[in-house]
Design a protein around this motif. Structure first.
Motif, PDB file in Angstrom:
ATOM      1  N   LEU A 122     -27.417 -13.909 -31.395  1.00 55.70           N
ATOM      2  CA  LEU A 122     -26.837 -14.656 -32.443  1.00 55.70           C
ATOM      3  C   LEU A 122     -24.953 -13.788 -33.148  1.00 55.70           C
ATOM      4  O   LEU A 122     -23.943 -14.640 -32.906  1.00 55.70           O
ATOM      5  CB  LEU A 122     -27.117 -14.304 -33.695  1.00 55.70           C
ATOM      6  CG  LEU A 122     -28.434 -14.885 -33.452  1.00 55.70           C
ATOM      7  CD1 LEU A 122     -29.439 -14.633 -34.662  1.00 55.70           C
ATOM      8  CD2 LEU A 122     -27.854 -16.758 -33.840  1.00 55.70           C
ATOM      9  N   GLY A 123     -25.278 -13.142 -32.562  1.00 55.55           N
ATOM     10  CA  GLY A 123     -23.782 -12.064 -32.583  1.00 55.55           C
ATOM     11  C   GLY A 123     -22.917 -12.632 -31.795  1.00 55.55           C
ATOM     12  O   GLY A 123     -21.616 -12.655 -31.585  1.00 55.55           O
ATOM     13  N   ALA A 124     -23.538 -12.535 -30.342  1.00 53.66           N
ATOM     14  CA  ALA A 124     -22.389 -13.388 -29.591  1.00 53.66           C
ATOM     15  C   ALA A 124     -22.041 -14.739 -29.819  1.00 53.66           C
ATOM     16  O   ALA A 124     -20.585 -15.252 -29.701  1.00 53.66           O
ATOM     17  CB  ALA A 124     -23.169 -13.555 -27.825  1.00 53.66           C
ATOM     18  N   LEU A 125     -22.695 -15.680 -30.243  1.00 53.70           N
ATOM     19  CA  LEU A 125     -22.469 -16.716 -31.257  1.00 53.70           C
ATOM     20  C   LEU A 125     -20.961 -17.326 -31.904  1.00 53.70           C
ATOM     21  O   LEU A 125     -20.626 -17.249 -32.001  1.00 53.70           O
ATOM     22  CB  LEU A 125     -23.446 -17.979 -32.034  1.00 53.70           C
ATOM     23  CG  LEU A 125     -23.417 -18.758 -32.067  1.00 53.70           C
ATOM     24  CD1 LEU A 125     -22.906 -19.589 -30.859  1.00 53.70           C
ATOM     25  CD2 LEU A 125     -24.695 -19.981 -32.481  1.00 53.70           C
ATOM     26  N   PHE A 126     -21.730 -15.861 -32.951  1.00 52.38           N
ATOM     27  CA  PHE A 126     -20.460 -15.442 -33.972  1.00 52.38           C
ATOM     28  C   PHE A 126     -19.141 -15.417 -33.181  1.00 52.38           C
ATOM     29  O   PHE A 126     -18.022 -15.493 -33.830  1.00 52.38           O
ATOM     30  CB  PHE A 126     -21.241 -13.850 -34.917  1.00 52.38           C
ATOM     31  CG  PHE A 126     -20.390 -13.966 -35.998  1.00 52.38           C
ATOM     32  CD1 PHE A 126     -18.996 -13.558 -35.806  1.00 52.38           C
ATOM     33  CD2 PHE A 126     -21.147 -14.174 -37.683  1.00 52.38           C
ATOM     34  CE1 PHE A 126     -19.006 -12.460 -37.147  1.00 52.38           C
ATOM     35  CE2 PHE A 126     -20.195 -14.035 -38.351  1.00 52.38           C
ATOM     36  CZ  PHE A 126     -19.096 -13.504 -37.992  1.00 52.38           C
ATOM     37  N   ASN A 127     -19.096 -14.352 -32.805  1.00 52.69           N
ATOM     38  CA  ASN A 127     -17.810 -13.682 -31.772  1.00 52.69           C
ATOM     39  C   ASN A 127     -17.139 -14.629 -30.794  1.00 52.69           C
ATOM     40  O   ASN A 127     -16.172 -14.747 -31.448  1.00 52.69           O
ATOM     41  CB  ASN A 127     -18.220 -12.903 -30.756  1.00 52.69           C
ATOM     42  CG  ASN A 127     -19.045 -11.488 -31.773  1.00 52.69           C
ATOM     43  OD1 ASN A 127     -18.717 -11.527 -32.697  1.00 52.69           O
ATOM     44  ND2 ASN A 127     -18.827 -10.358 -31.023  1.00 52.69           N
ATOM     45  N   LEU A 146     -30.384  -1.819 -31.552  1.00 50.02           N
ATOM     46  CA  LEU A 146     -28.806  -1.788 -31.112  1.00 50.02           C
ATOM     47  C   LEU A 146     -28.864  -1.479 -29.954  1.00 50.02           C
ATOM     48  O   LEU A 146     -28.053  -2.347 -29.187  1.00 50.02           O
ATOM     49  CB  LEU A 146     -28.433  -0.285 -31.365  1.00 50.02           C
ATOM     50  CG  LEU A 146     -28.371  -0.192 -33.309  1.00 50.02           C
ATOM     51  CD1 LEU A 146     -27.795   0.925 -34.372  1.00 50.02           C
ATOM     52  CD2 LEU A 146     -27.264  -1.904 -33.651  1.00 50.02           C
ATOM     53  N   MET A 147     -29.167  -0.583 -28.464  1.00 57.29           N
ATOM     54  CA  MET A 147     -28.870  -1.046 -27.601  1.00 57.29           C
ATOM     55  C   MET A 147     -28.896  -2.217 -27.153  1.00 57.29           C
ATOM     56  O   MET A 147     -28.152  -2.663 -26.090  1.00 57.29           O
ATOM     57  CB  MET A 147     -29.562   0.392 -26.519  1.00 57.29           C
ATOM     58  CG  MET A 147     -29.234   1.507 -27.357  1.00 57.29           C
ATOM     59  SD  MET A 147     -29.669   3.262 -26.180  1.00 57.29           S
ATOM     60  CE  MET A 147     -31.023   2.508 -25.035  1.00 57.29           C
ATOM     61  N   THR A 148     -30.383  -2.506 -27.550  1.00 56.65           N
ATOM     62  CA  THR A 148     -30.677  -4.016 -26.824  1.00 56.65           C
ATOM     63  C   THR A 148     -29.664  -5.069 -26.979  1.00 56.65           C
ATOM     64  O   THR A 148     -28.444  -6.003 -26.610  1.00 56.65           O
ATOM     65  CB  THR A 148     -32.279  -4.784 -27.324  1.00 56.65           C
ATOM     66  OG1 THR A 148     -32.832  -3.700 -27.201  1.00 56.65           O
ATOM     67  CG2 THR A 148     -32.679  -5.504 -26.313  1.00 56.65           C
ATOM     68  N   ALA A 149     -29.936  -5.457 -28.759  1.00 54.86           N
ATOM     69  CA  ALA A 149     -28.344  -6.275 -28.692  1.00 54.86           C
ATOM     70  C   ALA A 149     -26.822  -6.030 -27.821  1.00 54.86           C
ATOM     71  O   ALA A 149     -26.295  -7.131 -27.714  1.00 54.86           O
ATOM     72  CB  ALA A 149     -27.955  -5.747 -30.382  1.00 54.86           C
ATOM     73  N   LYS A 150     -26.894  -4.555 -27.899  1.00 55.36           N
ATOM     74  CA  LYS A 150     -25.094  -4.440 -26.946  1.00 55.36           C
ATOM     75  C   LYS A 150     -25.491  -4.986 -25.651  1.00 55.36           C
ATOM     76  O   LYS A 150     -24.830  -5.780 -24.884  1.00 55.36           O
ATOM     77  CB  LYS A 150     -24.657  -2.869 -27.200  1.00 55.36           C
ATOM     78  CG  LYS A 150     -23.611  -2.686 -26.555  1.00 55.36           C
ATOM     79  CD  LYS A 150     -23.069  -1.508 -26.459  1.00 55.36           C
ATOM     80  CE  LYS A 150     -22.000  -1.159 -25.847  1.00 55.36           C
ATOM     81  NZ  LYS A 150     -20.647  -1.172 -26.193  1.00 55.36           N
ATOM     82  N   ILE A 151     -26.392  -4.772 -25.072  1.00 53.27           N
ATOM     83  CA  ILE A 151     -26.012  -5.403 -23.355  1.00 53.27           C
ATOM     84  C   ILE A 151     -26.457  -6.579 -23.194  1.00 53.27           C
ATOM     85  O   ILE A 151     -25.381  -7.492 -22.924  1.00 53.27           O
ATOM     86  CB  ILE A 151     -28.407  -4.131 -22.872  1.00 53.27           C
ATOM     87  CG1 ILE A 151     -27.354  -3.380 -22.501  1.00 53.27           C
ATOM     88  CG2 ILE A 151     -27.826  -5.187 -21.986  1.00 53.27           C
ATOM     89  CD1 ILE A 151     -28.456  -2.386 -22.478  1.00 53.27           C
ATOM     90  N   VAL A 152     -26.982  -7.164 -24.317  1.00 53.59           N
ATOM     91  CA  VAL A 152     -27.512  -8.676 -24.032  1.00 53.59           C
ATOM     92  C   VAL A 152     -26.213  -9.326 -25.253  1.00 53.59           C
ATOM     93  O   VAL A 152     -25.565  -9.979 -23.852  1.00 53.59           O
ATOM     94  CB  VAL A 152     -28.366  -9.557 -25.201  1.00 53.59           C
ATOM     95  CG1 VAL A 152     -29.012 -11.155 -25.286  1.00 53.59           C
ATOM     96  CG2 VAL A 152     -30.184  -9.134 -25.047  1.00 53.59           C
ATOM     97  N   GLY A 153     -25.586  -8.944 -26.023  1.00 58.84           N
ATOM     98  CA  GLY A 153     -24.117  -9.923 -26.323  1.00 58.84           C
ATOM     99  C   GLY A 153     -23.034  -9.477 -25.311  1.00 58.84           C
ATOM    100  O   GLY A 153     -21.770 -10.142 -25.075  1.00 58.84           O
TER     101      GLY A 153
END
Lengths: 256, 760
Positions: free
Chosen positions: B342-347, B541-548
């Motif tokens: 979702l963060g990548a989509l937002f960005n 947070l680490m997972t979100a960062k790696i995926v994003g």
């Protein structure tokens, strides 16, 4: 081992008082009328507990009832009972609808209960001879005739709530006394759920029109700026670098 | 013979692809035809210079050091601590001011709108309430946007990208001025009161940095007042260290997380670190949060309550009520993945929007109109959703400040309205701590969706606003939905407390958008007040960062690239060892001789085609055929001061100069040196000679031309240099490496790529 005779009589009086108060609370549990009906019992019980807690006579060992009744064992039943009644009374916030000296109901509470009874009477009157769970169109009469009384009741209740909120932040709880709240709750449930007399949802069309207009504006804005604005261009600056064959060889090796 | 040029083309993507021209660059001199291309993110702007972090140890500096004895240096150290304390106190006070004003103004607005809606619910004519709400929003945001767009454009956005660049060593124009602080504070207040989907925590970091930069200099250039204190600290080295403290104090005031603030400064300014600086920054952060806490306690009536350490606090997360078990860790990791996506989509959405804005909406009036439209649409979306929602719930206690009844039964209130009429901070805390069953899934889902798109649209407008709180709110909302569905699936199992999942969702979404790892973990750990939550938050947070990171980079990094800032990462790109200093450097270099003609100096400084700021000083030999070795480095700012004070050899000989130039004269002119056009040099004076030996830096850092790019990069970055001279084996100057030369190389999708320079 045994209690003193005075202390024993005090304890017996306390036991009778608590039994009376418990019976009163239980009888007036639904619909909640305990502030109106039990305040006398509660006052008497408070007095009885007070007389136990004070040291009787001189401070000689033999007449100190407080210690022998209240704190002589692990369970401390008398203290527990008294705390329970106090907490219940505080949670009900009966102090809110009683007069200052707790002798009777305050004026505003009397007024409210009066209106409440009038509303109930009005409902019964308009539903004469009919069961509650009939089809809704029989309720239009109730909604029409009792609207004034109900509105007055509602306004009085909101007014009481506002006064309560203003009159002190930390000491009072945010609630009115439980009798008043429950009465209002019952009336509101009848009015809104059973009789379905709530306000209709009006003027949908103007709202849709205005909101579509506002939502359409950004699309117009973006389209017009896309079509009319001059696109911002960047002028590239070519860097001053040594471009020699040696560098070319390096890059070639890099990419091969 | 097409292979070499095609290989070069792969290296120079932007230049060639967009113009669809074929450039033969190997043996030709660069052509002067200006290439115009639309803006993209593979450009570097020429308007950003580096900070002068490296100290110029000329003879004046050595004299000053001899003058100040050992005991006086202790005074300097004490002054540093005093300045850090003052930074903490002032940052805390500014945060208090923002909080109190926002609370009052927003409360006023909600009361007006609510009274209006209540009045028109019975009578009909609710469209008038909608118009009122939209107009109120639009007018407040108009004021906020006008002050940013017309008075100080650098105050737009949250300020975190700008401070990241400043701590990286880039001199962003106007970023730490007093005017910027005032506009930022007013702008943030007006944006939040105007109902935009924004937060007020991000701009605190920028405000803290400006306060630090201002106090540490002991004077105000804007107000033209010099308090004559802290004169030792009037240079870029000291100022940058204090700005790190200010940024940390800002984070600490915003979230009530002093250690998180220190780590934020550490994460951003990692290379230029030492122990004493850490200690002072921690001191400033602690004082900042303590000041905020005490002043807010006094304001709310209970002195020494000390319950609001930051502008937002997440409430207590107790282990008894909200513990987690090890079986939930995989669920949290899954939530991290969702947050990253979702963060990548937002960005990505924000990237396209920002690109559009930079290319087409660059006039200030258009930016103001856009901000007004966004505010009006936010109000409309809120109103329509409240109007259409049939979800009514009884109010428990006084959890909602402005309950809106609308078409609900008496005694019940519209729950969509509680979501929209609360400030976002309170909504987040409610999502964390409300008991299960307080939220209708449908309402929550619709709210999340709408708010996601609104927040994405709002970030990047020309208003001062942050993105932390909107991301936390979006994440808390879908996290809570996730928790509700989980407890529904497991038939009401006792461990699926939706508030816990709301916290993890908030962390996942925030991590997916901003991609800060270390500092964000510690900030959230401190904000929840529970160290045991640190482990799952870190995993999430680490997972979100790696995926994003697999899809798109973080929001702040993306905006830095879109602004074409020459940002240097922690290390050189990994495949760049084959590039040497010879290929990276700029050549030929404009050098000055040690004893140089004033006319030459003035001409070189006035040359508009190349805006150099540092000049190597070579041996002044009348015989030009002989080799001139490197003797030192002198800066444009120093030359300007010399020209202003007319420090010429002939004048010294004639004893025309009243007194010798001291370091204080250079420090007084810092930071806004006059431009060369304001220095007047007569024709006679042009023939005088100027001796640079005393004022130049006699020991500039140099690299041989065969040094590899990572080696040059490490030297440049670790020491915070601005100019690095490239010499050959006879100590002759062959080229100069500046920030733009190094920042050009980046690791792209296909390997090493090179960015082009552009005039912006």
């Amino acid at each position: 081992p045994e209690l003193e005779p005075e202390c024993r009589s005090l304890l017996a009086a306390f036991a009778e008082g608590s039994a009376a108060l418990t019976g009163c609370l239980g009888r007036r549990a639904r619909p909640v009328r305990l502030c109106q009906g039990c305040h006398g019992h509660y006052r008497r019980l408070l007095a009885q507990y007070g007389s136990i807690a004070r040291a009787v006579g001189n401070s000689s060992e033999s007449h100190n009832c407080a210690k022998s009744i209240l704190t002589s064992d692990r369970l401390q039943i008398v203290v527990t009972l008294s705390e329970f009644f106090n907490e219940t009374w505080e949670a009900a916030n009966c102090a809110n609808c009683l007069k200052n000296n707790s002798e009777g109901l305050s004026n505003s509470t009397e007024e409210f209960l009066d209106l409440f009874n009038k509303s109930l009477t009005c409902f019964e009157h308009n539903l004469q001879g009919q069961a509650i769970d009939l089809s809704p169109n029989n309720y239009t009469e109730v909604c029409k005739n009792c609207n004034e009384t109900y509105t007055k009741l509602n306004d009085l209740y909101n007014h009481l709530q506002r006064m309560n909120r203003q009159g002190g932040e930390a000491e009072h709880s945010a609630h009115l006394c439980i009798d008043v709240e429950d009465a209002m709750n019952i009336t509101r449930k009848l009015w809104s759920r059973t009789f379905n007399c709530s306000l209709p949802c009006s003027d949908t069309v103007p709202v849709i029109a205005v909101s579509s207009f506002i939502l359409f504006l950004p699309i117009v804005f973006y389209l017009s700026s896309f079509l009319h604005s001059k696109q911002k261009k960047r002028i590239l600056i070519l860097p001053k670098r040594i471009q020699s064959n040696a560098s070319l060889v390096n890059i070639q090796e890099k990419y091969s | 013979q097409l292979t070499p040029s095609s290989l070069l083309r792969i290296g120079q993507l932007s230049n060639v692809d967009l113009n669809e021209d074929i450039h033969e660059l190997e043996t030709e001199l660069p052509r002067q035809r200006p290439n115009e291309i639309p803006h993209n993110e593979k450009l570097l702007s020429l308007k950003y210079e580096s900070l002068d972090y490296d100290n110029s140890e000329n003879q004046l500096f050595l004299e000053e050091e001899r003058r100040i004895n050992h005991a006086a240096f202790r005074t300097v150290e004490i002054k540093r601590w005093v300045i850090c304390a003052m930074i903490g106190i002032l940052t805390g006070l500014v945060a208090c001011f923002i909080d109190i004003v926002v609370e009052n103004l927003a409360g006023l607005k909600y009361r007006v709108v609510k009274d209006n809606i209540d009045k028109f619910t019975a009578k009909g004519g609710l469209s008038f309430s909608l118009l009122l709400w939209a107009t109120l929003n639009a007018s407040v945001v108009m004021v906020g946007s006008v002050i940013v767009a017309f008075i100080e454009p650098v105050a737009a956005g949250s300020g975190i990208p700008q401070i990241k660049c400043y701590l990286n060593g880039v001199k962003i124009p106007h970023v730490v001025r007093l005017k910027t602080l005032v506009i930022k504070v007013c702008g943030v207040i007006l944006s939040v009161v105007g109902g935009l989907a924004v937060g007020k925590e991000g701009p605190m970091i920028h405000s803290g940095s400006v306060i630090a930069a201002g106090i540490s200099q002991g004077r105000s250039t804007s107000l033209k007042r010099d308090f004559k204190i802290f004169e030792y600290f009037r240079r870029d080295t000291e100022k940058r260290d204090f700005v790190s403290a200010g940024a940390a104090a800002g984070v600490s005031a915003a979230f009530g997380a002093p250690v998180g603030g220190v780590l934020f400064s550490l994460e951003e300014g990692a290379s230029f670190w030492n122990q004493f600086l850490t200690w002072r920054i921690f001191f400033a952060s602690m004082i900042s949060t303590f000041t905020l806490n005490s002043v807010l306690s006094v304001y709310h009536g209970s002195v020494w309550d000390l319950s609001s350490p930051g502008l937002i606090n997440f409430g207590r997360f107790d282990n008894e009520k909200m513990g987690y078990t090890i079986q939930e860790i995989p669920i949290f990791i899954f939530m991290g993945v969702v947050g990253g996506i979702l963060g990548a989509l937002f960005n990505a959405l924000n990237y396209w929007l920002t690109m559009f804005r930079i290319r087409y909406i660059h006039r200030p009036c258009l930016q103001v109109v856009e901000a007004m439209l966004v505010a009006a649409v936010t109000a409309t979306v809120g109103f329509v959703m409240i109007y259409c929602s049939r979800d009514c719930q009884p109010i428990q206690g006084s959890s909602v400040a402005y309950p809106l009844q609308l078409f609900c039964a008496d005694g019940e209130y519209n729950s969509m309205a509680t979501a929209f009429f609360n400030t976002p901070e309170k909504s987040v805390v409610n999502l964390f701590h409300d008991p299960p069953g307080s939220y209708n899934p449908m309402t929550l889902g619709m709210f999340t969706l709408m708010y996601f798109f609104l927040a994405c649209w709002t970030y990047g407008l020309t208003v001062s606003a942050g993105v932390f709180i909107p991301s936390l709110l979006i994440g808390a909302a879908w996290g809570r939905l996730f928790g509700i569905s989980l407890s529904y699936l497991t038939k009401g199992s006792i461990w699926a407390d939706p508030g816990k999942y709301a916290l993890m969702g908030a962390a996942a979404q925030l991590g997916g958008i901003v991609r800060m790892t270390l500092s964000l973990t510690v900030i959230m750990m401190e904000a929840t007040g529970n160290v045991t939550y640190g482990f799952p938050i870190m995993l999430v947070l680490m997972t979100a960062k790696i995926v994003g990171d697999y899809f798109v980079e973080g929001l702040y990094d993306m905006h830095i690239q879109l602004q074409s800032v020459p940002f240097l990462h922690w290390e050189a790109p990994v495949t760049s060892h084959s590039l040497t200093a010879r290929e990276v450097m700029s050549a030929p270099v404009t050098c000055l001789r040690r004893i140089e003609r004033v006319g030459t100096v003035v001409d070189i400084l006035s040359d508009t085609s190349s805006n150099h700021n540092g000049f190597p000083v070579v041996e002044s030999n009348p015989d030009t055929t002989q080799v001139a070795g490197l003797r030192g480095l002198i800066l444009r700012s120093q030359l300007i001061v010399l020209l202003k004070h007319k420090v010429f050899v002939e004048r010294a000989n004639l004893n025309l100069v009243q007194r010798r130039l001291k370091l204080k004269d250079f420090r007084d002119a810092y930071p806004r040196f006059p431009p060369i056009q304001s220095i007047h040099v007569s024709q006679d004076e042009r023939e005088c000679m100027i001796d640079l030996s005393e004022f130049m830096n006699p020991s500039p850092y140099t690299v041989p031309q065969e040094a590899s790019l990572p080696r040059v990069f490490k030297l440049f970055r670790a020491l915070g240099l601005r100019h690095l001279v490239v010499v050959d084996n006879r100590n002759e100057v062959v080229g100069m490496v500046t920030r733009k030369d190094l920042a050009r190389y980046r690791l792209g999708k296909e390997g090493l790529e090179e960015l082009s320079l552009a005039q912006t």
